[in-house]
Write a protein that holds these residues in place. Structure first.
Motif, PDB file in Angstrom:
ATOM      1  N   LYS A 128      -1.133  -7.036  -4.171  1.00 19.46           N
ATOM      2  CA  LYS A 128      -1.894  -6.740  -2.951  1.00 19.46           C
ATOM      3  C   LYS A 128      -3.157  -7.597  -2.895  1.00 19.46           C
ATOM      4  CE  LYS A 128      -4.539  -3.088  -0.749  1.00 19.46           C
ATOM      5  NZ  LYS A 128      -5.091  -1.754  -0.905  1.00 19.46           N
ATOM      6  N   GLU A 129      -3.868  -7.700  -4.011  1.00 19.92           N
ATOM      7  CA  GLU A 129      -5.095  -8.506  -4.047  1.00 19.92           C
ATOM      8  C   GLU A 129      -4.790  -9.969  -3.746  1.00 19.92           C
ATOM      9  OE1 GLU A 129      -6.717  -7.683  -7.908  1.00 19.92           O
ATOM     10  OE2 GLU A 129      -7.333  -5.663  -7.334  1.00 19.92           O
ATOM     11  N   ILE A 151       2.293   1.632  -3.461  1.00 17.24           N
ATOM     12  CA  ILE A 151       1.262   2.114  -4.386  1.00 17.24           C
ATOM     13  C   ILE A 151       1.123   3.631  -4.253  1.00 17.24           C
ATOM     14  CG2 ILE A 151      -1.240   2.131  -4.807  1.00 17.24           C
ATOM     15  CD1 ILE A 151      -1.193  -0.925  -4.254  1.00 17.24           C
ATOM     16  N   LYS A 204      -0.991  -3.631  -7.449  1.00 18.33           N
ATOM     17  CA  LYS A 204      -2.377  -3.853  -7.032  1.00 18.33           C
ATOM     18  C   LYS A 204      -2.733  -5.337  -7.140  1.00 18.33           C
ATOM     19  CE  LYS A 204      -3.927   0.832  -7.894  1.00 18.33           C
ATOM     20  NZ  LYS A 204      -4.689   1.763  -8.711  1.00 18.33           N
ATOM     21  N   GLU A 224       0.831  -1.209   0.000  1.00 23.32           N
ATOM     22  CA  GLU A 224       0.000   0.000   0.000  1.00 23.32           C
ATOM     23  C   GLU A 224       0.866   1.261   0.000  1.00 23.32           C
ATOM     24  OE1 GLU A 224      -2.589  -0.606   3.345  1.00 23.32           O
ATOM     25  OE2 GLU A 224      -4.057  -1.685   2.129  1.00 23.32           O
TER      26      GLU A 224
END
Length: 69
Positions: free
Chosen positions: A58-59, A25, A55, A22
């Protein structure tokens, strides 16, 4: 008992990984804005691809965490 401890450690490690991604990002979004402001199209495209990859990472980590670590 040992299995439970390993699961807790894995969940903590996954959460730390998510937190780290995060932050990355956020940094990449700022760099993307800067590149777009400076009309640096190549650099902006690079950051867009990096953001998409981060992303996805992260998912995946979130999916593993929800699954139970």
């Amino acid at each position: 008992i040992l299995g439970d401890k390993l699961m807790v450690n894995r969940k903590k490690r996954l959460q730390k990984g998510i937190d780290s991604i995060e932050k990355q990002i956020g940094l990449h979004e700022e760099k993307l804005r800067r590149a777009e402001k400076e009309d640096n199209i190549d650099l902006a495209e690079y950051y867009k691809k990096e953001l998409a990859a981060k992303k996805r990472d992260k998912e995946e980590k979130q999916r593993l965490l929800k699954k139970g670590g």
